[in-house]
Design an enzyme around this catalytic site. Structure first.
Site, PDB file in Angstrom:
ATOM      1  N   GLY A  14       0.834  -1.217   0.000  1.00  0.00           N
ATOM      2  CA  GLY A  14       0.000   0.000   0.000  1.00  0.00           C
ATOM      3  C   GLY A  14       0.855   1.248   0.000  1.00  0.00           C
ATOM      4  O   GLY A  14       0.537   2.248   0.647  1.00  0.00           O
ATOM      5  N   GLY A  17      -0.240   4.965   0.026  1.00  0.00           N
ATOM      6  CA  GLY A  17      -1.122   5.473   1.092  1.00  0.00           C
ATOM      7  C   GLY A  17      -0.465   6.585   1.910  1.00  0.00           C
ATOM      8  O   GLY A  17       0.747   6.818   1.839  1.00  0.00           O
ATOM      9  N   TYR A  18      -1.287   7.246   2.680  1.00  0.00           N
ATOM     10  CA  TYR A  18      -0.883   8.399   3.503  1.00  0.00           C
ATOM     11  C   TYR A  18       0.267   8.020   4.457  1.00  0.00           C
ATOM     12  O   TYR A  18       1.325   8.665   4.481  1.00  0.00           O
ATOM     13  CB  TYR A  18      -2.135   8.840   4.259  1.00  0.00           C
ATOM     14  CG  TYR A  18      -2.013   9.896   5.307  1.00  0.00           C
ATOM     15  CD1 TYR A  18      -1.421  11.128   5.055  1.00  0.00           C
ATOM     16  CD2 TYR A  18      -2.550   9.667   6.585  1.00  0.00           C
ATOM     17  CE1 TYR A  18      -1.354  12.110   6.038  1.00  0.00           C
ATOM     18  CE2 TYR A  18      -2.505  10.642   7.565  1.00  0.00           C
ATOM     19  CZ  TYR A  18      -1.902  11.859   7.294  1.00  0.00           C
ATOM     20  OH  TYR A  18      -1.854  12.812   8.269  1.00  0.00           O
ATOM     21  N   ARG A  39      -1.702  -0.313  -6.157  1.00  0.00           N
ATOM     22  CA  ARG A  39      -2.724  -1.063  -6.881  1.00  0.00           C
ATOM     23  C   ARG A  39      -2.545  -0.951  -8.381  1.00  0.00           C
ATOM     24  O   ARG A  39      -2.747  -1.894  -9.117  1.00  0.00           O
ATOM     25  CB  ARG A  39      -4.114  -0.588  -6.477  1.00  0.00           C
ATOM     26  CG  ARG A  39      -4.696  -1.479  -5.425  1.00  0.00           C
ATOM     27  CD  ARG A  39      -6.132  -1.235  -5.226  1.00  0.00           C
ATOM     28  NE  ARG A  39      -6.367  -0.078  -4.373  1.00  0.00           N
ATOM     29  CZ  ARG A  39      -7.535   0.188  -3.825  1.00  0.00           C
ATOM     30  NH1 ARG A  39      -8.547  -0.602  -4.064  1.00  0.00           N
ATOM     31  NH2 ARG A  39      -7.691   1.231  -3.059  1.00  0.00           N
ATOM     32  N   LYS A  46      -2.447   8.909  -7.972  1.00  0.00           N
ATOM     33  CA  LYS A  46      -2.164   8.278  -6.688  1.00  0.00           C
ATOM     34  C   LYS A  46      -0.674   8.089  -6.439  1.00  0.00           C
ATOM     35  O   LYS A  46      -0.243   8.051  -5.285  1.00  0.00           O
ATOM     36  CB  LYS A  46      -2.856   6.906  -6.608  1.00  0.00           C
ATOM     37  CG  LYS A  46      -4.339   6.987  -6.293  1.00  0.00           C
ATOM     38  CD  LYS A  46      -4.893   5.602  -6.038  1.00  0.00           C
ATOM     39  CE  LYS A  46      -6.351   5.667  -5.643  1.00  0.00           C
ATOM     40  NZ  LYS A  46      -6.925   4.323  -5.447  1.00  0.00           N
ATOM     41  N   TYR A 167     -15.453  -0.494  10.146  1.00  0.00           N
ATOM     42  CA  TYR A 167     -14.007  -0.331   9.886  1.00  0.00           C
ATOM     43  C   TYR A 167     -13.217  -0.936  11.048  1.00  0.00           C
ATOM     44  O   TYR A 167     -12.256  -1.692  10.841  1.00  0.00           O
ATOM     45  CB  TYR A 167     -13.644   1.147   9.677  1.00  0.00           C
ATOM     46  CG  TYR A 167     -12.155   1.393   9.801  1.00  0.00           C
ATOM     47  CD1 TYR A 167     -11.276   0.949   8.801  1.00  0.00           C
ATOM     48  CD2 TYR A 167     -11.606   2.024  10.925  1.00  0.00           C
ATOM     49  CE1 TYR A 167      -9.892   1.133   8.933  1.00  0.00           C
ATOM     50  CE2 TYR A 167     -10.247   2.208  11.059  1.00  0.00           C
ATOM     51  CZ  TYR A 167      -9.389   1.758  10.062  1.00  0.00           C
ATOM     52  OH  TYR A 167      -8.028   1.937  10.191  1.00  0.00           O
ATOM     53  N   LYS A 171     -10.478  -4.111  11.101  1.00  0.00           N
ATOM     54  CA  LYS A 171      -9.107  -4.065  11.626  1.00  0.00           C
ATOM     55  C   LYS A 171      -8.920  -5.120  12.720  1.00  0.00           C
ATOM     56  O   LYS A 171      -7.851  -5.724  12.836  1.00  0.00           O
ATOM     57  CB  LYS A 171      -8.794  -2.672  12.192  1.00  0.00           C
ATOM     58  CG  LYS A 171      -8.774  -1.561  11.173  1.00  0.00           C
ATOM     59  CD  LYS A 171      -7.814  -1.816  10.020  1.00  0.00           C
ATOM     60  CE  LYS A 171      -6.351  -1.649  10.378  1.00  0.00           C
ATOM     61  NZ  LYS A 171      -5.493  -1.877   9.171  1.00  0.00           N
ATOM     62  N   PRO A 195      -2.042   2.568  15.611  1.00  0.00           N
ATOM     63  CA  PRO A 195      -2.138   4.024  15.731  1.00  0.00           C
ATOM     64  C   PRO A 195      -3.558   4.477  16.079  1.00  0.00           C
ATOM     65  O   PRO A 195      -4.542   3.828  15.709  1.00  0.00           O
ATOM     66  CB  PRO A 195      -1.784   4.544  14.327  1.00  0.00           C
ATOM     67  CG  PRO A 195      -1.341   3.347  13.544  1.00  0.00           C
ATOM     68  CD  PRO A 195      -1.910   2.142  14.211  1.00  0.00           C
ATOM     69  N   SER A 211      -7.937  10.681   6.924  1.00  0.00           N
ATOM     70  CA  SER A 211      -7.233  11.648   7.775  1.00  0.00           C
ATOM     71  C   SER A 211      -7.197  13.024   7.111  1.00  0.00           C
ATOM     72  O   SER A 211      -7.468  14.049   7.741  1.00  0.00           O
ATOM     73  CB  SER A 211      -5.802  11.177   8.029  1.00  0.00           C
ATOM     74  OG  SER A 211      -5.798   9.993   8.764  1.00  0.00           O
TER      75      SER A 211
HETATM   76  P1  NAP Z   1      -4.844   5.377   2.852  1.00  0.00           P
HETATM   77  O1  NAP Z   1      -4.036   6.533   2.454  1.00  0.00           O
HETATM   78  O2  NAP Z   1      -6.244   5.263   2.370  1.00  0.00           O
HETATM   79  O3  NAP Z   1      -4.030   4.070   2.522  1.00  0.00           O
HETATM   80  C1  NAP Z   1      -4.635   2.811   2.369  1.00  0.00           C
HETATM   81  C2  NAP Z   1      -3.768   2.011   1.434  1.00  0.00           C
HETATM   82  O4  NAP Z   1      -4.345   0.722   1.251  1.00  0.00           O
HETATM   83  C3  NAP Z   1      -3.674   2.655   0.049  1.00  0.00           C
HETATM   84  O5  NAP Z   1      -2.365   2.532  -0.417  1.00  0.00           O
HETATM   85  C4  NAP Z   1      -4.622   1.808  -0.777  1.00  0.00           C
HETATM   86  O6  NAP Z   1      -4.289   1.747  -2.144  1.00  0.00           O
HETATM   87  C5  NAP Z   1      -4.393   0.444  -0.141  1.00  0.00           C
HETATM   88  N1  NAP Z   1      -5.466  -0.466  -0.491  1.00  0.00           N
HETATM   89  C6  NAP Z   1      -6.779  -0.372  -0.179  1.00  0.00           C
HETATM   90  N2  NAP Z   1      -7.449  -1.408  -0.743  1.00  0.00           N
HETATM   91  C7  NAP Z   1      -6.527  -2.142  -1.419  1.00  0.00           C
HETATM   92  C8  NAP Z   1      -6.578  -3.311  -2.227  1.00  0.00           C
HETATM   93  N3  NAP Z   1      -7.733  -3.967  -2.466  1.00  0.00           N
HETATM   94  N4  NAP Z   1      -5.422  -3.791  -2.774  1.00  0.00           N
HETATM   95  C9  NAP Z   1      -4.246  -3.140  -2.567  1.00  0.00           C
HETATM   96  N5  NAP Z   1      -4.136  -2.018  -1.824  1.00  0.00           N
HETATM   97  C10 NAP Z   1      -5.258  -1.534  -1.270  1.00  0.00           C
HETATM   98  O7  NAP Z   1      -4.961   5.303   4.446  1.00  0.00           O
HETATM   99  P2  NAP Z   1      -3.869   5.343   5.595  1.00  0.00           P
HETATM  100  O8  NAP Z   1      -4.417   6.250   6.611  1.00  0.00           O
HETATM  101  O9  NAP Z   1      -2.502   5.549   5.082  1.00  0.00           O
HETATM  102  O10 NAP Z   1      -4.007   3.850   6.136  1.00  0.00           O
HETATM  103  C11 NAP Z   1      -2.961   2.913   6.036  1.00  0.00           C
HETATM  104  C12 NAP Z   1      -3.148   1.867   7.096  1.00  0.00           C
HETATM  105  O11 NAP Z   1      -3.149   2.488   8.381  1.00  0.00           O
HETATM  106  C13 NAP Z   1      -4.457   1.089   7.009  1.00  0.00           C
HETATM  107  O12 NAP Z   1      -4.175  -0.245   7.374  1.00  0.00           O
HETATM  108  C14 NAP Z   1      -5.333   1.751   8.071  1.00  0.00           C
HETATM  109  O13 NAP Z   1      -6.304   0.873   8.556  1.00  0.00           O
HETATM  110  C15 NAP Z   1      -4.277   2.055   9.121  1.00  0.00           C
HETATM  111  N6  NAP Z   1      -4.623   3.112  10.080  1.00  0.00           N
HETATM  112  C16 NAP Z   1      -4.861   4.384   9.659  1.00  0.00           C
HETATM  113  C17 NAP Z   1      -5.152   5.373  10.596  1.00  0.00           C
HETATM  114  C18 NAP Z   1      -5.398   6.798  10.198  1.00  0.00           C
HETATM  115  O14 NAP Z   1      -5.905   7.573  11.024  1.00  0.00           O
HETATM  116  N7  NAP Z   1      -5.055   7.216   8.988  1.00  0.00           N
HETATM  117  C19 NAP Z   1      -5.206   5.039  11.965  1.00  0.00           C
HETATM  118  C20 NAP Z   1      -4.968   3.727  12.352  1.00  0.00           C
HETATM  119  C21 NAP Z   1      -4.656   2.769  11.408  1.00  0.00           C
HETATM  120  P3  NAP Z   1      -4.633   2.954  -3.159  1.00  0.00           P
HETATM  121  O15 NAP Z   1      -3.550   3.986  -2.919  1.00  0.00           O
HETATM  122  O16 NAP Z   1      -4.567   2.325  -4.494  1.00  0.00           O
HETATM  123  O17 NAP Z   1      -5.997   3.459  -2.796  1.00  0.00           O
END
Ligand code: NAP
Length: 350
Positions: A14, A17-18, A39, A46, A167, A171, A195, A211
């Site tokens: 991923g 992602g952020y 992806r 992206k 959600y 998790k 986190p 976020s």
């Molecule tokens: P994000 O920017 O939406 O990142 C999510 C990532 O997962 C993206 O790279 C997305 O790919 C990828 N993804 C989603 N569905 C997928 C699929 N079917 N196949 C391959 N990749 C896929 O969100 P983030 O905040 O960075 O989250 C990253 C992780 O941290 C997640 O596990 C989330 O649950 C966890 N988390 C986040 C927070 C928060 O507050 N942000 C807090 C606690 C935990 P695309 O780029 O192609 O969409």
């Protein structure tokens, strides 16, 4: 105890992602090689910021396509590596139509898929999984059941399901499954980062992450009339990224890690923005009465049960283990929110 060969590439799933983007950047800045999965390599919007990193770090960064729902998708990426950082998982809380398909399947099957690849590839020694405090607790009211209303790594979310906080449910299922798969073998160990709500500057100009969208709504008047009187844990995205890298390269690192700088009321975010930026942004100035949240909350993805179980309820998250086990330090939330607002402004997002 696992020592990771820092000459070998580190896998980050991923990668666009952020959170993952900061992990990739920090690893590259430390001189490590990175294999980041995305992806689609064709989705320039992206991956634009990853292509910039590739220009800067050349062959040190390899981008590969992989999908959580495709069996064997990660095998090639993981081949010959010792450390896999699995962050990819859908993160959204509003507009959910089919929680099983949109959240649970990619989170759970995706985790299985990545970890089964780790089982097949004999070089893997450690997996770092991005879980969440959502796997530790669901609603703030759950804190009434734990000592001092304080959650620790011992606690698990037992109150989410497909219709309530799906959600958080996704998790919880994914992290539980990861521990189950890990326990069946001894070659690789598992270190988990949990986190709280992650904020701070984004490396990309994407607005579709939860976020980033939260901060945009805070600044652009979406919450003008007020916010729910609810407490939330917050943490800087750069500290979360560092936590993953420390988890990967600290030989003795073990177990789950609540990764959260501070718990503050939602209104506290607006207060910090106001203190630093004056009247520039249309931030909320007060809490909404609970009765009103029942009425308008559903339009913002806040169900009645969310309102009942979170508004006015206590919440504490104990982050001591992340400091002692990983040596993690936390930025102040003031720095986090100010840097986030500045980044959104310079990126033309607000
Ligand atoms: P994000 O920017 O939406 O990142 C999510 C990532 O997962 C993206 O790279 C997305 O790919 C990828 N993804 C989603 N569905 C997928 C699929 N079917 N196949 C391959 N990749 C896929 O969100 P983030 O905040 O960075 O989250 C990253 C992780 O941290 C997640 O596990 C989330 O649950 C966890 N988390 C986040 C927070 C928060 O507050 N942000 C807090 C606690 C935990 P695309 O780029 O192609 O969409």
């Amino acid at each position: 105890m696992k020592s990771i060969n820092s000459e070998l590439p580190v896998v980050v799933t991923g990668g666009s992602g952020y959170i993952a983007s900061w992990i990739v950047k920090y690893l590259l800045e430390e001189g490590k090689s990175v294999r980041a999965t995305v992806r689609s390599l064709k989705d320039n919007k992206k991956i634009a910021h990853l292509l910039e990193l590739k220009d800067q770090f050349k062959d040190k960064l390899t981008l590969l396509e992989a999908d959580l729902l495709q069996d064997g998708s990660f095998d090639q990426t993981i081949e010959g590596t010792e450390l896999v950082i699995h962050t990819a998982s859908p993160f959204f809380v509003a507009g959910i139509k089919n929680a099983q398909k949109q959240l649970v399947d990619p989170a759970l099957q995706g985790t299985r898929n990545v970890l089964e690849s780790c089982n097949r590839v004999s070089s893997v020694k450690r997996v770092v999984l991005t879980s969440s405090v959502a796997a530790i607790h669901s609603d703030n009211i759950d804190s009434l059941q734990v000592p001092n209303n304080t959650f620790t790594e011992e606690h698990w979310n037992t109150t989410s399901n497909l219709t309530h906080q799906p959600y958080a449910y996704s998790k919880t299922l994914a992290e539980k499954e990861a521990w189950e798969i890990q326990k069946k073998q001894t070659r690789w160990d598992l270190v988990v980062i949990n986190p709280s709500f992650v904020m701070g500057p984004s490396l990309s100009k994407r607005l579709d992450g939860t976020s980033v969208e939260f901060m945009k709504n805070m600044l652009t008047g979406v919450f003008r009339t007020g916010v729910p009187d609810t407490k939330m844990g917050f943490v800087d995205v750069r500290d979360v990224a560092r936590a993953h890298i420390l988890a990967g390269f600290t030989p003795n690192a073990k177990g789950r890690h609540i990764t959260s700088a501070e718990v503050i009321p939602m209104l506290g975010v607006a207060k910090i923005v106001k203190e630093n930026f004056g009247k520039k942004y249309s931030v909320p100035t007060g809490n909404l009465p609970k009765a009103l949240v029942y009425v308008i909350g559903p339009f913002f993805g806040l169900s009645w049960s969310y309102t009942k179980n979170n508004i006015g309820q206590p919440l504490n998250l104990n982050n001591e283990y992340s400091k002692s086990d990983l040596g993690l330090t936390y930025r102040s939330l003031n720095e986090t929110f100010v840097d986030h607002v500045n980044q959104m402004q310079t990126s033309g997002l607000i």
